[in-house]
Design an enzyme around this catalytic site. Structure first.
Site, PDB file in Angstrom:
ATOM      1  N   ARG A   5      -1.001   5.556  -2.860  1.00 28.26           N
ATOM      2  CA  ARG A   5      -0.345   4.335  -3.325  1.00 28.26           C
ATOM      3  C   ARG A   5       0.659   3.878  -2.280  1.00 28.26           C
ATOM      4  O   ARG A   5       0.895   4.571  -1.299  1.00 28.26           O
ATOM      5  CB  ARG A   5       0.315   4.550  -4.698  1.00 28.26           C
ATOM      6  CG  ARG A   5       1.041   5.873  -4.756  1.00 28.26           C
ATOM      7  CD  ARG A   5       2.486   5.920  -5.018  1.00 28.26           C
ATOM      8  NE  ARG A   5       3.297   4.818  -4.693  1.00 28.26           N
ATOM      9  CZ  ARG A   5       4.103   4.772  -3.629  1.00 28.26           C
ATOM     10  NH1 ARG A   5       4.137   5.766  -2.740  1.00 28.26           N
ATOM     11  NH2 ARG A   5       4.890   3.745  -3.410  1.00 28.26           N
ATOM     12  N   GLY A   6       1.236   2.685  -2.538  1.00 28.72           N
ATOM     13  CA  GLY A   6       2.083   2.071  -1.516  1.00 28.72           C
ATOM     14  C   GLY A   6       1.160   1.216  -0.660  1.00 28.72           C
ATOM     15  O   GLY A   6       0.125   1.708  -0.175  1.00 28.72           O
ATOM     16  N   ALA A   7       1.533  -0.058  -0.479  1.00 26.10           N
ATOM     17  CA  ALA A   7       0.610  -1.016   0.132  1.00 26.10           C
ATOM     18  C   ALA A   7      -0.006  -0.544   1.466  1.00 26.10           C
ATOM     19  O   ALA A   7      -1.229  -0.561   1.621  1.00 26.10           O
ATOM     20  CB  ALA A   7       1.319  -2.356   0.292  1.00 26.10           C
ATOM     21  N   GLN A  13       8.225   6.225  -9.188  1.00 22.82           N
ATOM     22  CA  GLN A  13       8.020   6.441  -7.742  1.00 22.82           C
ATOM     23  C   GLN A  13       9.339   6.727  -7.025  1.00 22.82           C
ATOM     24  O   GLN A  13       9.359   7.416  -6.008  1.00 22.82           O
ATOM     25  CB  GLN A  13       7.356   5.215  -7.110  1.00 22.82           C
ATOM     26  CG  GLN A  13       5.897   5.038  -7.446  1.00 22.82           C
ATOM     27  CD  GLN A  13       5.692   4.134  -8.647  1.00 22.82           C
ATOM     28  OE1 GLN A  13       6.538   4.061  -9.532  1.00 22.82           O
ATOM     29  NE2 GLN A  13       4.571   3.447  -8.690  1.00 22.82           N
ATOM     30  N   ASP A  20       4.428  -5.928  -1.290  1.00 23.14           N
ATOM     31  CA  ASP A  20       2.969  -5.840  -1.407  1.00 23.14           C
ATOM     32  C   ASP A  20       2.291  -7.109  -0.893  1.00 23.14           C
ATOM     33  O   ASP A  20       1.180  -7.067  -0.382  1.00 23.14           O
ATOM     34  CB  ASP A  20       2.574  -5.577  -2.862  1.00 23.14           C
ATOM     35  CG  ASP A  20       2.922  -4.144  -3.229  1.00 23.14           C
ATOM     36  OD1 ASP A  20       4.087  -3.895  -3.607  1.00 23.14           O
ATOM     37  OD2 ASP A  20       2.061  -3.262  -3.058  1.00 23.14           O
ATOM     38  N   ASN A  54       6.683  -7.268  -5.104  1.00 23.76           N
ATOM     39  CA  ASN A  54       6.938  -5.835  -4.891  1.00 23.76           C
ATOM     40  C   ASN A  54       7.035  -5.190  -6.268  1.00 23.76           C
ATOM     41  O   ASN A  54       6.918  -5.862  -7.306  1.00 23.76           O
ATOM     42  CB  ASN A  54       8.218  -5.641  -4.072  1.00 23.76           C
ATOM     43  CG  ASN A  54       8.390  -4.193  -3.619  1.00 23.76           C
ATOM     44  OD1 ASN A  54       7.459  -3.588  -3.072  1.00 23.76           O
ATOM     45  ND2 ASN A  54       9.541  -3.601  -3.864  1.00 23.76           N
ATOM     46  N   LYS A  55       7.256  -3.909  -6.296  1.00 26.98           N
ATOM     47  CA  LYS A  55       7.280  -3.140  -7.540  1.00 26.98           C
ATOM     48  C   LYS A  55       8.102  -3.810  -8.635  1.00 26.98           C
ATOM     49  O   LYS A  55       9.179  -4.345  -8.351  1.00 26.98           O
ATOM     50  CB  LYS A  55       7.813  -1.734  -7.231  1.00 26.98           C
ATOM     51  CG  LYS A  55       7.934  -0.805  -8.413  1.00 26.98           C
ATOM     52  CD  LYS A  55       6.662  -0.658  -9.236  1.00 26.98           C
ATOM     53  CE  LYS A  55       5.478  -0.205  -8.409  1.00 26.98           C
ATOM     54  NZ  LYS A  55       4.188  -0.347  -9.124  1.00 26.98           N
TER      55      LYS A  55
HETATM   56  O1  MRU Z   1       2.346   0.825  -7.468  1.00 21.19           O
HETATM   57  P1  MRU Z   1       2.763   1.352  -6.126  1.00 21.19           P
HETATM   58  O2  MRU Z   1       3.421   2.679  -6.192  1.00 21.19           O
HETATM   59  O3  MRU Z   1       1.632   1.306  -5.127  1.00 21.19           O
HETATM   60  O4  MRU Z   1       3.855   0.289  -5.648  1.00 21.19           O
HETATM   61  C1  MRU Z   1       4.424   0.436  -4.372  1.00 21.19           C
HETATM   62  C2  MRU Z   1       5.404  -0.627  -4.048  1.00 21.19           C
HETATM   63  O5  MRU Z   1       5.666  -1.525  -4.816  1.00 21.19           O
HETATM   64  C3  MRU Z   1       5.963  -0.609  -2.663  1.00 21.19           C
HETATM   65  O6  MRU Z   1       7.280  -1.046  -2.648  1.00 21.19           O
HETATM   66  C4  MRU Z   1       5.104  -1.520  -1.780  1.00 21.19           C
HETATM   67  O7  MRU Z   1       3.756  -1.188  -1.914  1.00 21.19           O
HETATM   68  C5  MRU Z   1       5.490  -1.459  -0.360  1.00 21.19           C
HETATM   69  S1  MRU Z   1       5.154   0.127   0.301  1.00 21.19           S
HETATM   70  C6  MRU Z   1       5.612   0.148   1.929  1.00 21.19           C
END
Ligand code: MRU
Length: 342
Positions: free
Chosen positions: A46-48, A196, A237, A247-248
């Site tokens: 996970r994480g973009a 997270q 994202d 973003n989250k």
């Molecule tokens: O649902 P997730 O854990 O994939 O969400 C992650 C986020 O929102 C991060 O802030 C985003 O992907 C940027 S990661 C460098």
């Protein structure tokens, strides 16, 4: 250890299973497209940026095992995988960008046969992996110029090395500033519903000996009111052409509070996160997730009565006017400067 990587000898995607953190660090492997989709949807990767790199390597690993006999059939199978992957998590632009690059690499080599297509995909997966490391490092170098010794930064979710191959985006400036000898302290939002912040950000910062204070999401206003938060760094994202940033979930609330208390609010992201085809935040597709993430603690312990309605968007959009700047590998841009980059 990186978050995702290619086992070069076995043509296998290797990854740290993030659903197991922080209690155990478990390395897993994958070479099957359906498993890859499941891994991404369950947030094991996970994480973009990590999703993009993982999808590229995973698609290559899966393609090595296709049984098609002609380049046309091979490409057709790839097209089916492309759709499955792109639909698995719609909000982060990185996934679609990485899959498009892999598809183009295969397409360019189509007239030379399947082996050349696979070789092209391998090269492109390596490029995507290496570029992620270099990009995040540059984001860290630019962002670190904003950080003074002794400063406290607040962050939300995890945009650290677990969200990319190494370094991360929002935590990269903190890692670089720490390497430069500055003492940086980080307030970490726990980030409900999937924690997270608590499970991943607190884990990776603590593991790097960076001082961390964990707080529940609803404590952000309280800490900002004290004046102890010097700056906010979050990841992204997808950034729309006008600077609106997905973003989250919870990020936009944080930006509103930051504006009220005069705390600078920075988005850290690779330049490719800016989607110039997306005019405003209203055009960003927001992933909706399973209600059990809200009603149950880690799918194990029910916390809410049965039969209730649940709202569970994975992301929200922060309006561009609340963003002080966007830190990319090309430098730090105000929203106005970013719009001119198109
Ligand atoms: O649902 P997730 O854990 O994939 O969400 C992650 C986020 O929102 C991060 O802030 C985003 O992907 C940027 S990661 C460098």
């Amino acid at each position: 250890m990186d978050t995702v990587w290619l086992d070069e000898e076995r043509n296998m995607l290797m990854y740290i299973d993030q659903t197991k953190l922080p209690n155990s660090v478990e390395v897993r492997e994958c070479c099957d497209i359906f498993k890859l989709v499941d891994i991404i949807q369950r947030l094991a990767i996970r994480g973009a940026p990590a999703i993009g790199v993982g999808a590229a390597i995973g698609l290559y690993a899966a393609a090595c095992r296709f049984e098609d006999e002609t380049p046309e059939a091979f490409y057709y199978t790839l097209r089916k995988c492309e759709r499955l992957l792109k639909d698995s998590r719609p909000t982060a632009v990185n996934l679609a960008v990485a899959v498009d690059r892999m598809m183009n690499a295969a397409k360019r080599a189509k007239r030379y046969g399947i082996n050349t297509m696979i070789a092209g995909m391998r090269r492109e997966a390596r490029n995507i992996y290496n570029e992620d490391i270099a990009t995040c490092k540059r984001i860290g170098e630019h962002g670190a110029t904003l950080l003074r010794d002794g400063m406290s930064v607040l962050t939300h979710c995890n945009a650290g090395r677990l969200a990319a191959v190494r370094y991360g985006t929002a935590l990269a400036p903190i890692y670089v500033a720490t390497e430069q000898g500055k003492l940086i302290h980080v307030f970490v939002d726990e980030t409900r519903p999937l924690l997270q912040g608590a499970r991943l950000t607190a884990f990776e910062l603590h593991d790097s000996n960076i001082p961390v204070t964990l707080q529940c999401d609803n404590m952000a206003a309280s800490i900002m009111k004290t004046g102890r938060v010097g700056m906010i760094f979050v990841g992204a994202d997808r950034v729309a052409a006008n600077g609106d940033t997905a973003n989250k979930i919870g990020t936009s609330g944080l930006a509103i509070i930051a504006k009220h208390y005069g705390v600078p609010f920075y988005v850290c992201a690779p330049f490719t996160t800016i989607d110039f085809n997306c005019a405003t935040g209203d055009d960003i597709v927001i992933e909706q997730r399973d209600e059990y993430e809200v009603t149950d603690l880690h799918y194990e312990k029910r916390m809410a009565p049965p039969g209730i309605g649940v709202y569970n968007p994975a992301f929200d959009v922060t309006p561009h006017e609340l963003i002080t700047g966007i830190i990319t590998e090309r430098g730090i841009f105000s929203v106005e400067q970013l719009i001119e980059q198109k």
